[in-house]
Design a protein around this motif. Structure first.
Motif, PDB file in Angstrom:
ATOM      1  N   ALA A 199      64.737  25.626  36.222  1.00 55.20           N
ATOM      2  CA  ALA A 199      65.241  24.562  37.096  1.00 55.20           C
ATOM      3  C   ALA A 199      65.509  25.090  38.499  1.00 55.20           C
ATOM      4  CB  ALA A 199      66.508  23.957  36.498  1.00 55.20           C
ATOM      5  N   ALA A 200      66.104  26.273  38.598  1.00 52.51           N
ATOM      6  CA  ALA A 200      66.381  26.851  39.910  1.00 52.51           C
ATOM      7  C   ALA A 200      65.087  27.155  40.654  1.00 52.51           C
ATOM      8  CB  ALA A 200      67.217  28.121  39.751  1.00 52.51           C
ATOM      9  N   CYS A 201      64.069  27.629  39.930  1.00 56.47           N
ATOM     10  CA  CYS A 201      62.775  27.903  40.569  1.00 56.47           C
ATOM     11  C   CYS A 201      62.119  26.613  41.060  1.00 56.47           C
ATOM     12  CB  CYS A 201      61.854  28.625  39.595  1.00 56.47           C
ATOM     13  SG  CYS A 201      62.305  30.342  39.264  1.00 56.47           S
ATOM     14  N   LEU A 202      62.222  25.546  40.266  1.00 55.64           N
ATOM     15  CA  LEU A 202      61.639  24.272  40.679  1.00 55.64           C
ATOM     16  C   LEU A 202      62.357  23.702  41.904  1.00 55.64           C
ATOM     17  CD1 LEU A 202      60.957  22.623  37.211  1.00 55.64           C
ATOM     18  CD2 LEU A 202      59.253  23.440  38.863  1.00 55.64           C
ATOM     19  N   LEU A 203      63.671  23.882  41.962  1.00 56.39           N
ATOM     20  CA  LEU A 203      64.408  23.436  43.149  1.00 56.39           C
ATOM     21  C   LEU A 203      63.966  24.229  44.378  1.00 56.39           C
ATOM     22  CD1 LEU A 203      68.029  22.940  41.767  1.00 56.39           C
ATOM     23  CD2 LEU A 203      66.483  21.160  42.645  1.00 56.39           C
ATOM     24  N   ARG A 204      63.820  25.532  44.213  1.00 54.35           N
ATOM     25  CA  ARG A 204      63.349  26.333  45.347  1.00 54.35           C
ATOM     26  C   ARG A 204      61.938  25.914  45.742  1.00 54.35           C
ATOM     27  NH1 ARG A 204      63.561  32.713  46.913  1.00 54.35           N
ATOM     28  NH2 ARG A 204      61.636  32.729  48.136  1.00 54.35           N
ATOM     29  N   GLN A 205      61.092  25.672  44.752  1.00 48.61           N
ATOM     30  CA  GLN A 205      59.726  25.261  45.047  1.00 48.61           C
ATOM     31  C   GLN A 205      59.725  23.919  45.780  1.00 48.61           C
ATOM     32  OE1 GLN A 205      57.436  27.272  44.757  1.00 48.61           O
ATOM     33  NE2 GLN A 205      55.520  26.132  44.896  1.00 48.61           N
ATOM     34  N   ARG A 206      60.617  23.020  45.388  1.00 50.63           N
ATOM     35  CA  ARG A 206      60.726  21.715  46.059  1.00 50.63           C
ATOM     36  C   ARG A 206      61.139  21.895  47.521  1.00 50.63           C
ATOM     37  NH1 ARG A 206      64.849  17.606  43.341  1.00 50.63           N
ATOM     38  NH2 ARG A 206      63.178  17.425  41.800  1.00 50.63           N
ATOM     39  N   GLU A 207      62.044  22.835  47.769  1.00 57.30           N
ATOM     40  CA  GLU A 207      62.579  23.030  49.121  1.00 57.30           C
ATOM     41  C   GLU A 207      61.685  23.888  50.011  1.00 57.30           C
ATOM     42  OE1 GLU A 207      66.314  24.785  48.236  1.00 57.30           O
ATOM     43  OE2 GLU A 207      67.174  22.938  47.402  1.00 57.30           O
ATOM     44  N   ARG A 208      61.068  24.928  49.418  1.00 61.96           N
ATOM     45  CA  ARG A 208      60.333  25.901  50.238  1.00 61.96           C
ATOM     46  C   ARG A 208      58.858  26.026  49.880  1.00 61.96           C
ATOM     47  NH1 ARG A 208      64.235  31.203  50.022  1.00 61.96           N
ATOM     48  NH2 ARG A 208      66.052  30.129  49.138  1.00 61.96           N
ATOM     49  N   GLY A 209      58.502  25.732  48.628  1.00 57.51           N
ATOM     50  CA  GLY A 209      57.097  25.837  48.218  1.00 57.51           C
ATOM     51  C   GLY A 209      56.532  27.233  48.337  1.00 57.51           C
ATOM     52  N   ASP A 210      57.350  28.259  48.060  1.00 56.17           N
ATOM     53  CA  ASP A 210      56.889  29.634  48.303  1.00 56.17           C
ATOM     54  C   ASP A 210      56.869  30.499  47.047  1.00 56.17           C
ATOM     55  OD1 ASP A 210      59.608  29.929  47.910  1.00 56.17           O
ATOM     56  OD2 ASP A 210      59.930  31.258  49.624  1.00 56.17           O
ATOM     57  N   LEU A 211      56.795  29.869  45.859  1.00 59.43           N
ATOM     58  CA  LEU A 211      56.657  30.617  44.621  1.00 59.43           C
ATOM     59  C   LEU A 211      55.291  30.271  44.019  1.00 59.43           C
ATOM     60  CD1 LEU A 211      60.210  30.101  43.054  1.00 59.43           C
ATOM     61  CD2 LEU A 211      59.401  32.043  44.427  1.00 59.43           C
ATOM     62  N   PRO A 212      54.285  31.110  44.223  1.00 63.29           N
ATOM     63  CA  PRO A 212      52.924  30.744  43.813  1.00 63.29           C
ATOM     64  C   PRO A 212      52.717  30.677  42.311  1.00 63.29           C
ATOM     65  CG  PRO A 212      52.990  33.016  44.595  1.00 63.29           C
ATOM     66  CD  PRO A 212      54.328  32.413  44.915  1.00 63.29           C
ATOM     67  N   PHE A 213      53.593  31.320  41.533  1.00 67.52           N
ATOM     68  CA  PHE A 213      53.427  31.317  40.075  1.00 67.52           C
ATOM     69  C   PHE A 213      54.802  31.379  39.433  1.00 67.52           C
ATOM     70  CE2 PHE A 213      52.983  33.540  35.983  1.00 67.52           C
ATOM     71  CZ  PHE A 213      51.996  32.777  35.372  1.00 67.52           C
ATOM     72  N   ILE A 214      55.055  30.461  38.508  1.00 66.97           N
ATOM     73  CA  ILE A 214      56.284  30.472  37.714  1.00 66.97           C
ATOM     74  C   ILE A 214      55.857  30.428  36.260  1.00 66.97           C
ATOM     75  CG2 ILE A 214      58.493  29.358  37.232  1.00 66.97           C
ATOM     76  CD1 ILE A 214      58.232  27.936  39.955  1.00 66.97           C
ATOM     77  N   GLY A 215      56.039  31.538  35.561  1.00 62.53           N
ATOM     78  CA  GLY A 215      55.604  31.648  34.176  1.00 62.53           C
ATOM     79  C   GLY A 215      56.786  31.744  33.234  1.00 62.53           C
ATOM     80  N   LEU A 216      56.714  31.024  32.143  1.00 66.92           N
ATOM     81  CA  LEU A 216      57.784  30.978  31.145  1.00 66.92           C
ATOM     82  C   LEU A 216      57.234  31.456  29.811  1.00 66.92           C
ATOM     83  CD1 LEU A 216      60.608  29.998  30.063  1.00 66.92           C
ATOM     84  CD2 LEU A 216      59.510  27.750  29.721  1.00 66.92           C
ATOM     85  N   ILE A 217      57.895  32.461  29.218  1.00 61.82           N
ATOM     86  CA  ILE A 217      57.470  32.927  27.905  1.00 61.82           C
ATOM     87  C   ILE A 217      57.858  31.895  26.858  1.00 61.82           C
ATOM     88  CG2 ILE A 217      59.573  34.161  27.222  1.00 61.82           C
ATOM     89  CD1 ILE A 217      57.714  36.441  26.255  1.00 61.82           C
ATOM     90  N   GLY A 218      57.004  31.741  25.843  1.00 59.43           N
ATOM     91  CA  GLY A 218      57.341  30.798  24.785  1.00 59.43           C
ATOM     92  C   GLY A 218      56.143  30.019  24.305  1.00 59.43           C
ATOM     93  N   SER A 219      56.391  29.152  23.355  1.00 61.70           N
ATOM     94  CA  SER A 219      55.341  28.355  22.728  1.00 61.70           C
ATOM     95  C   SER A 219      55.178  27.023  23.451  1.00 61.70           C
ATOM     96  CB  SER A 219      55.713  28.088  21.262  1.00 61.70           C
ATOM     97  OG  SER A 219      56.906  27.302  21.219  1.00 61.70           O
ATOM     98  N   ARG A 220      54.134  26.298  23.078  1.00 63.13           N
ATOM     99  CA  ARG A 220      53.946  24.951  23.618  1.00 63.13           C
ATOM    100  C   ARG A 220      55.082  24.033  23.172  1.00 63.13           C
ATOM    101  NH1 ARG A 220      48.849  26.958  22.857  1.00 63.13           N
ATOM    102  NH2 ARG A 220      47.451  26.740  24.672  1.00 63.13           N
ATOM    103  N   THR A 221      55.608  24.281  21.979  1.00 62.42           N
ATOM    104  CA  THR A 221      56.747  23.484  21.503  1.00 62.42           C
ATOM    105  C   THR A 221      57.967  23.716  22.387  1.00 62.42           C
ATOM    106  OG1 THR A 221      55.921  23.614  19.232  1.00 62.42           O
ATOM    107  CG2 THR A 221      58.240  23.024  19.526  1.00 62.42           C
ATOM    108  N   LYS A 222      58.221  24.960  22.733  1.00 65.99           N
ATOM    109  CA  LYS A 222      59.335  25.261  23.633  1.00 65.99           C
ATOM    110  C   LYS A 222      59.145  24.548  24.962  1.00 65.99           C
ATOM    111  CE  LYS A 222      61.525  29.116  26.132  1.00 65.99           C
ATOM    112  NZ  LYS A 222      61.573  30.582  26.320  1.00 65.99           N
ATOM    113  N   TRP A 223      57.928  24.597  25.502  1.00 69.71           N
ATOM    114  CA  TRP A 223      57.695  23.966  26.794  1.00 69.71           C
ATOM    115  C   TRP A 223      57.824  22.444  26.703  1.00 69.71           C
ATOM    116  CZ3 TRP A 223      58.617  23.887  31.412  1.00 69.71           C
ATOM    117  CH2 TRP A 223      57.908  23.147  32.346  1.00 69.71           C
ATOM    118  N   ALA A 224      57.411  21.837  25.589  1.00 65.00           N
ATOM    119  CA  ALA A 224      57.567  20.387  25.424  1.00 65.00           C
ATOM    120  C   ALA A 224      59.040  20.011  25.471  1.00 65.00           C
ATOM    121  CB  ALA A 224      56.927  19.936  24.121  1.00 65.00           C
ATOM    122  N   THR A 225      59.888  20.813  24.831  1.00 67.34           N
ATOM    123  CA  THR A 225      61.337  20.553  24.862  1.00 67.34           C
ATOM    124  C   THR A 225      61.881  20.727  26.277  1.00 67.34           C
ATOM    125  OG1 THR A 225      61.546  21.317  22.576  1.00 67.34           O
ATOM    126  CG2 THR A 225      63.552  21.257  23.910  1.00 67.34           C
TER     127      THR A 225
END
Length: 277
Positions: A199-225
């Motif tokens: 969430a903090a990375c998405l807020l920064r991306q919304r404000e500055r757009g300067d994070l070219p890649f945000i990767g989250l470890i986990g399964s597709r089920t985790k990401w759906a949640t």
């Protein structure tokens, strides 16, 4: 100690011949800027210009030039052309221009500025098994690692020179101060922490757009949640599309920390700008 650090330390005591790839044409083993250094009496160089007969021949010439330098004989032309064809026993078909120069202690500051690699910033959230494996894999690659965790005592006592460790509690408080253009990897010990970091990375991306890649470890089920919970926090589908989960190059299915680390490192290498790859 990096190869460059080793070179700078050793030329304090003795000169070396530095061989640098000046320019290239066509298919070649290494890119412009690649280098190796030879010291008198050494059979192995520091660094590499690609191996094979090209490097072997360049090593021989570097030793000859260093002997000339030590004996006070006139220097030869600094740049030589080498075609990667039958005469070198190589079939790359390209052309390499090599620069030969003898360097000593007085050249150290200029060499540090010139040879220091440009590094892609990476922010790694999480000091668990995968985080430790990933830090080891990234150490020799062109990345500057900012390693963050909310827990005390999770970082190893010694880390690579290009690694900065930070204790941050709450862990997501470190996000606003990340270096611009950081690739972010999220793999904390807690799903709740992971969600807050995303969430903090998405807020920064919304404000500055300067994070070219945000990767989250986990399964597709985790990401759906996570998608459902982040949407409830007001993030749009377009914003959520900026998150990569699972992480790692496709096709590598092993779950051992070292396997995951290699897959993630390979994914980061695919993202590097052309002049860093």
């Amino acid at each position: 100690m990096t190869v460059l650090d080793c070179l700078l330390r050793r030329i304090e005591a003795a000169p070396a011949c530095l061989v640098t790839v000046e320019s290239t044409q066509g298919s070649v083993p290494r890119e412009p800027g690649a280098w190796m250094a030879l010291f008198a009496g050494d059979s192995q160089p520091l660094g590499t210009i690609g191996g094979g007969h090209l490097e072997l021949q360049a090593m021989h010439e570097a030793h000859e030039r260093l002997a000339d330098h030590l004996a006070g004989r006139p220097a030869r032309a600094a740049v030589v052309r080498r075609a990667l064809g039958p005469s070198l026993g190589q079939c790359c078909g390209g052309v390499v221009h090599l620069r030969f120069e003898c360097v000593a202690a007085a050249d150290a500051p200029a060499l540090r500025r010139r040879l220091a690699p440009r590094l892609q910033p990476v922010a790694l959230f999480g000091g668990g098994h995968v985080g430790h494996a990933l830090a080891r894999v990234l150490a020799p690659l062109p990345f500057a690692l900012h390693w963050i965790d909310s827990r005390e005592g999770v970082f190893p006592p010694q880390v690579d020179a290009d690694t900065v460790c930070e204790h941050s509690d709450p862990v997501q408080a470190a996000v606003p101060d990340l270096a611009p253009q950081s690739c972010v990897l999220i793999m904390s010990f807690s799903h709740a922490e992971d969600l807050d970091i995303v969430a903090a990375c998405l807020l920064r991306q919304r404000e500055r757009g300067d994070l070219p890649f945000i990767g989250l470890i986990g399964s597709r089920t985790k990401w759906a949640t996570f998608r459902h919970r982040l949407a409830a926090r007001g993030f749009s589908n377009e914003e959520l599309a900026h998150i990569t989960c699972p992480i790692g190059v496709p096709g590598i299915t092993g779950k051992e920390p070292e396997v995951i680390a290699v897959a993630v490192a390979a994914q980061l290498l695919q993202l590097l700008p052309r002049d860093l790859a």
